[in-house]
Design a protein around this motif. Structure first.
Motif, short mmCIF file in Angstrom:
data_model
loop_
_atom_site.label_atom_id
_atom_site.label_comp_id
_atom_site.label_asym_id
_atom_site.label_seq_id
_atom_site.Cartn_x
_atom_site.Cartn_y
_atom_site.Cartn_z
N PRO A 56 33.32 66.41 33.41
CA PRO A 56 34.51 66.77 32.81
C PRO A 56 34.78 66.18 31.41
O PRO A 56 33.98 65.28 30.79
N GLY A 57 35.69 66.67 30.67
CA GLY A 57 36.21 66.18 29.56
C GLY A 57 37.12 65.04 29.14
O GLY A 57 37.41 64.23 30.22
N PHE A 58 37.83 65.20 28.11
CA PHE A 58 39.01 64.09 27.60
C PHE A 58 40.01 63.94 28.70
O PHE A 58 40.74 62.71 28.98
N TRP A 59 40.20 65.01 29.65
CA TRP A 59 41.25 64.71 30.47
C TRP A 59 40.97 64.11 31.99
O TRP A 59 42.18 63.65 32.67
N ALA A 60 39.87 63.75 31.95
CA ALA A 60 39.44 62.83 33.04
C ALA A 60 39.42 61.26 32.76
O ALA A 60 39.03 60.69 33.75
N GLY A 61 39.68 60.91 31.47
CA GLY A 61 39.74 59.72 31.12
C GLY A 61 38.90 59.38 30.21
O GLY A 61 37.91 60.05 29.36
N LYS A 62 39.23 58.02 29.47
CA LYS A 62 38.47 57.61 28.20
C LYS A 62 36.98 57.48 28.42
O LYS A 62 36.17 57.49 27.63
N PRO A 68 34.05 65.65 24.94
CA PRO A 68 35.45 66.01 24.84
C PRO A 68 36.02 67.21 25.50
O PRO A 68 36.98 67.23 26.39
N LEU A 69 34.95 68.17 25.77
CA LEU A 69 35.13 69.13 26.61
C LEU A 69 34.47 69.42 27.61
O LEU A 69 34.29 70.32 28.28
N TRP A 256 35.72 74.36 33.03
CA TRP A 256 35.87 74.06 31.60
C TRP A 256 34.54 74.67 31.18
O TRP A 256 34.56 75.24 29.78
#
Length: 289
Positions: A56-62, A68-69, A256
């Motif tokens: 996964p990308g940015f929505w899953a954490g640092k 990023p995507l 994604w």
């Protein structure tokens, strides 16, 4: 000076049309991305790592900020492939429409100006091409030419030629009956002079508008051919090919890998359509009154 004033006036009128301005901004962003992908892509678009597939990308954490995507089915960075694919998709659209515009204007001018058996012969060929759905005709042409990005440009260009020919022919039929054309004939002007100096400048405005709108359709058709494996060859990044390679990701929850390439296609088509509609309003005096 007059040319500079005309350009300034055209730009001013374009800025007054918010939809066209939005389309111009969107297209400008895409052109910038296509020109400088190495400055924007965070990773190598061709580097694969199966251990990182469908990350996964940015929505899953640092901890996933490196991609990023997210990543695709081969562990490649989706954002980097979208960025580099922008150049390919825009190039296909522009070159394909350039081919269709050149061929269509040539056929339309000849057919509309000379009429008679020339008109009948050329328009029957156009009618035959119109009988096929665009994507089916493109697939048929590519079956003869073979797969590949260059062949896709040629196929899409041929597919869009009949529409451009019809547009140019319809305008030419009106212009050739005007009084200033009759005056040119009476003064002994040649057919070539009448076509190049009087009819061609008058058909450029509708041709440019239609060409702008056609780029959006050409990008969609290129994506469809890429989805079918007939466009850009792997591992070259291209939006349609990205959708083709990752369409099964939806069943595994990696949305994604499909959503972002599809969003890139949607925004490009939206921007081109908005700009095309604005140019139509700008160049048609009847719509500016």
């Amino acid at each position: 000076m007059r040319t500079i004033e005309d350009i300034a006036e055209t730009f001013r009128l374009l800025c007054r049309n918010r939809a066209a301005l939005a389309g111009l901004v969107i297209l400008g962003v895409y052109v910038f991305v296509a020109l400088f992908p190495w400055l924007l892509a965070p990773n190598d678009p061709l580097k694969r790592d199966l251990a990182l597939r469908y990350q996964p990308g940015f929505w899953a954490g640092k901890e996933f900020a490196r991609f990023p995507l997210g990543t695709d089915y081969l562990g490649r960075c989706v954002l980097s492939r979208i960025i580099w694919g922008t150049r390919t998709s825009l190039l296909v659209g522009v070159i394909a429409v350039s081919i269709s515009t050149g061929l269509g204007m040539f056929l339309g001018l000849l057919s509309g100006y000379f009429g008679g058996w020339v008109d009948i012969a050329l328009m029957r060929v156009v009618d035959i091409l119109f009988a096929f759905p665009s994507i089916l005709l493109a697939i048929t042409i590519m079956a003869a030419l073979g797969p590949g990005l260059e062949k896709a440009m040629i196929a899409i260009g041929i597919v869009y030629t009949p529409q451009m020919a019809r547009v140019v022919r319809s305008v030419t039929l009106v212009i050739r009956e005007m009084e200033f054309i009759e005056a040119e004939r009476a003064l002994g002007a040649s057919h070539a002079r009448i076509l190049l100096h009087h009819i061609l400048p008058n058909v450029l405005a509708p041709a440019v508008v239609y060409a702008t709108l056609s780029v959006a359709g050409a990008i969609l058709d290129a994506a469809a051919l890429g989805f079918l494996g007939l466009g850009a060859m792997p591992p070259a990044p291209e939006w349609g090919a990205m959708l083709s390679g990752s369409h099964k990701a939806l069943t595994s929850g990696a949305w994604w890998a499909v959503a972002f390439p599809g969003l890139a296609i949607m925004l490009a088509v939206l921007g081109l359509n908005l700009l095309g509609d604005g140019m139509r309003d700008l160049l048609d005096p009847r719509l500016r009154m």
